[in-house]
Write an enzyme that holds these catalytic residues in place. Structure first.
Site, PDB file in Angstrom:
ATOM      1  N   HIS A 118     -14.515  35.401  16.989  1.00  0.00           N
ATOM      2  CA  HIS A 118     -15.695  35.444  15.643  1.00  0.00           C
ATOM      3  C   HIS A 118     -16.697  34.939  16.481  1.00  0.00           C
ATOM      4  O   HIS A 118     -18.059  35.313  15.979  1.00  0.00           O
ATOM      5  CB  HIS A 118     -15.239  34.772  14.485  1.00  0.00           C
ATOM      6  CG  HIS A 118     -16.210  34.741  13.275  1.00  0.00           C
ATOM      7  ND1 HIS A 118     -16.714  35.731  13.077  1.00  0.00           N
ATOM      8  CD2 HIS A 118     -16.399  33.824  12.457  1.00  0.00           C
ATOM      9  CE1 HIS A 118     -17.408  35.672  12.009  1.00  0.00           C
ATOM     10  NE2 HIS A 118     -17.450  34.436  11.744  1.00  0.00           N
ATOM     11  N   HIS A 158      -9.925  34.403   4.135  1.00  0.00           N
ATOM     12  CA  HIS A 158      -9.583  34.994   5.278  1.00  0.00           C
ATOM     13  C   HIS A 158      -9.600  33.943   6.348  1.00  0.00           C
ATOM     14  O   HIS A 158      -9.793  32.704   6.106  1.00  0.00           O
ATOM     15  CB  HIS A 158     -10.793  35.918   5.691  1.00  0.00           C
ATOM     16  CG  HIS A 158     -12.064  35.168   5.891  1.00  0.00           C
ATOM     17  ND1 HIS A 158     -13.054  35.195   5.038  1.00  0.00           N
ATOM     18  CD2 HIS A 158     -12.959  34.752   7.065  1.00  0.00           C
ATOM     19  CE1 HIS A 158     -14.038  34.256   5.195  1.00  0.00           C
ATOM     20  NE2 HIS A 158     -13.836  34.179   6.747  1.00  0.00           N
ATOM     21  N   ASP A 205     -10.842  32.878  10.611  1.00  0.00           N
ATOM     22  CA  ASP A 205     -11.490  33.520  11.696  1.00  0.00           C
ATOM     23  C   ASP A 205     -10.737  33.110  13.157  1.00  0.00           C
ATOM     24  O   ASP A 205     -10.077  31.960  12.990  1.00  0.00           O
ATOM     25  CB  ASP A 205     -12.849  32.243  11.766  1.00  0.00           C
ATOM     26  CG  ASP A 205     -13.682  32.543  10.761  1.00  0.00           C
ATOM     27  OD1 ASP A 205     -13.473  33.570   9.794  1.00  0.00           O
ATOM     28  OD2 ASP A 205     -14.584  31.632  10.773  1.00  0.00           O
ATOM     29  N   HIS A 219     -17.695  25.323  13.690  1.00  0.00           N
ATOM     30  CA  HIS A 219     -17.048  26.557  13.822  1.00  0.00           C
ATOM     31  C   HIS A 219     -16.810  26.665  15.566  1.00  0.00           C
ATOM     32  O   HIS A 219     -15.695  26.929  15.850  1.00  0.00           O
ATOM     33  CB  HIS A 219     -17.993  28.024  13.707  1.00  0.00           C
ATOM     34  CG  HIS A 219     -17.701  28.437  12.317  1.00  0.00           C
ATOM     35  ND1 HIS A 219     -18.305  28.092  11.233  1.00  0.00           N
ATOM     36  CD2 HIS A 219     -16.863  29.559  11.975  1.00  0.00           C
ATOM     37  CE1 HIS A 219     -17.928  28.876  10.148  1.00  0.00           C
ATOM     38  NE2 HIS A 219     -16.983  29.687  10.715  1.00  0.00           N
TER      39      HIS A 219
END
Length: 235
Positions: free
Chosen positions: A65, A59, A61, A177
């Site tokens: 997110h 997947h 992000d 992230h």
């Protein structure tokens, strides 16, 4: 008559895990449930009932997110999902250790705006086992340097770009992230089969489902493996 290698043949490498009932997910994410909704025998046609989270399987992000004001998956430019890629071999990393900038220096000159970086940890061999949660992860400082170099698409063949813990937040937080998503970039997780890419300059395609307003979405990840082939031309 002599020849030169001028023609490029393109093979396709599937980098995606199949979506299956009960497949591995990040701790706390919705469990995947796939059931028959109709069958040919009973209804005249087959339809599946699929229940899963937005971060299931292979997947992407989106910034949303981790950032409430970040772009949603359906708002992002397609160029983030289709780009020339650089694959770096970091299969030497022990479990739960950080991938640092030193590990990326061998490919640093090839990184820049419009380029995707793929971290080949080799951790996809542990898919479906408890060891899959013990993957290496990208150090936050290395993620920040990638962003400074102009990279906006980062992927890896493991569960998360940051360390995975079964309960709570990683010791280093979600620095990788936040660096990538905070710059408007995207992260591709749960890739597989990166060792099958032969070309030093593959094209990565990770087009996500267009889920309106979503934090991410499953993808069918593919590498267009461009390989030079001889083509004889008169000189």
């Amino acid at each position: 008559m002599t020849g030169t290698s001028t023609f490029a043949a393109c093979g396709l490498v599937d980098l995606s895990h199949p979506l299956e009932d009960g497949m591995p997910v990040y701790p706390g994410d919705p469990v995947v449930r796939i059931r028959s909704a109709t069958t040919v025998e009973e209804h005249g046609y087959n339809v599946l009932h699929v229940r899963m989270g937005s971060q299931t399987g292979t997947h992407v992000d989106a910034p949303y997110h981790f950032l409430d004001d970040g772009a949603r998956i359906d708002q992002l430019p397609l160029e983030l999902f289709l780009a020339p890629a650089v694959v770096v071999d970091v299969r030497n990393r022990p479990p739960r250790t950080a991938i640092t900038w030193d590990d990326l220096e061998s490919v640093a000159r090839r990184l820049g705006p419009g380029t995707a970086l793929l971290l080949h940890t080799g951790w996809d061999v542990h898919w479906g086992t408890d060891a899959y949660f013990d993957h290496p992860f990208l150090h936050g400082e290395a993620a920040a340097r990638l962003v400074d170099a102009g990279v906006r698409t980062v992927g890896l063949d493991a569960l998360s770009l940051d360390e995975t813990v079964l309960d709570g937040e990683p010791a280093g937080g979600f620095a990788a992230h936040l660096a990538v998503l905070g710059a408007g970039g995207v992260i591709v997780e749960n890739l597989r089969g990166l060792e099958r890419i032969v070309s030093p300059e593959p094209i990565l395609s990770v087009l996500p489902l267009r889920l309106a307003g979503a934090d991410g979405a499953p993808v069918r990840a593919i590498a267009f493996d461009v390989k030079p082939q001889p083509r004889w031309m008169p000189t």
